[in-house]
Design a protein around this motif. Sequence first.
Motif, PDB file in Angstrom:
ATOM      1  N   GLU A 165      -0.558   4.058 -31.042  1.00 20.96           N
ATOM      2  CA  GLU A 165       0.292   4.280 -31.616  1.00 20.96           C
ATOM      3  C   GLU A 165       1.324   3.302 -31.095  1.00 20.96           C
ATOM      4  O   GLU A 165       1.978   2.382 -32.410  1.00 20.96           O
ATOM      5  N   THR A 184       4.616   7.537 -39.986  1.00 20.88           N
ATOM      6  CA  THR A 184       5.283   8.602 -39.283  1.00 20.88           C
ATOM      7  C   THR A 184       5.212  10.370 -39.395  1.00 20.88           C
ATOM      8  O   THR A 184       4.746  10.923 -38.378  1.00 20.88           O
ATOM      9  N   GLN A 185       4.347  10.385 -40.441  1.00 16.27           N
ATOM     10  CA  GLN A 185       3.905  12.067 -40.724  1.00 16.27           C
ATOM     11  C   GLN A 185       2.510  11.523 -40.036  1.00 16.27           C
ATOM     12  O   GLN A 185       2.891  12.388 -39.246  1.00 16.27           O
ATOM     13  N   VAL A 187       2.340   9.889 -37.163  1.00 18.82           N
ATOM     14  CA  VAL A 187       2.200  10.636 -35.838  1.00 18.82           C
ATOM     15  C   VAL A 187       2.653  11.351 -35.314  1.00 18.82           C
ATOM     16  O   VAL A 187       2.696  12.017 -34.378  1.00 18.82           O
ATOM     17  N   LYS A 188       3.953  12.414 -36.138  1.00 16.27           N
ATOM     18  CA  LYS A 188       3.650  13.595 -36.045  1.00 16.27           C
ATOM     19  C   LYS A 188       2.960  14.309 -36.327  1.00 16.27           C
ATOM     20  O   LYS A 188       2.415  15.553 -34.793  1.00 16.27           O
ATOM     21  N   HIS A 189       2.377  13.857 -36.989  1.00 17.71           N
ATOM     22  CA  HIS A 189       0.812  15.457 -37.280  1.00 17.71           C
ATOM     23  C   HIS A 189      -0.179  15.594 -36.194  1.00 17.71           C
ATOM     24  O   HIS A 189      -0.958  16.527 -34.956  1.00 17.71           O
ATOM     25  N   SER A 191       0.637  13.992 -33.077  1.00 20.09           N
ATOM     26  CA  SER A 191       1.425  13.642 -31.216  1.00 20.09           C
ATOM     27  C   SER A 191       1.367  15.065 -30.982  1.00 20.09           C
ATOM     28  O   SER A 191       0.476  16.271 -31.149  1.00 20.09           O
TER      29      SER A 191
END
Length: 191
Positions: A165, A184-185, A187-189, A191
């Motif tokens: 990241e 960022t989608q 990153v969220k998925h 994490s």
Amino acid sequence: MESLDIEEFADGLVLMVVDMQASLLKAVDPQGSLLRRTEFAVRVARLIGIRIVFTEQVPEKLGPTVPSLVEAAGGPEKALVFPKSAFNALNAPGIDRVFADMPESHILLAGIETPICIYQTALDGLSRDFQITLLSDCLGARRGDDVAPVMRVFAGAGGTILPSETVFYSILNDAGHPQFRAFTQLVKHYS
């Protein structure tokens, strides 16, 4: 250590994923966290246009790269896969073509196994004047105790070790980047 100036090398970036084969992952990544983080790196690299290269250690005996990684790179028709028997991935037959049109190359290195193939590939890359960044969350080893000495030698030789990241946020540089929202989608998925 110098700070990572990755934007300078954006056109010469390559994500090299070394030997992420199911038979090898059983011993290195039983919980699947390494596979998940590597899939994140592959998806982001594809999203922002970084070349992706896979190597496979003796695939006729150890099997192919995990299919989810090949799919994340665009599927079998788009994935660049180089079989090898040497531990140094830069010695895979034909892989030199990837770097032929890049006057300056920066390899983002992921995969297994850190004290063997990753170590040899990273040091050889540095000796060829490539910039090498080890994606620390995308590396694995059977024996955790072997990793710290390898990382010390690599950093001492001039390499960079950072989480994926951190590297990808550095490449994007700004929330105004056209792929920032999609990034960022991911990153969220993952994490």
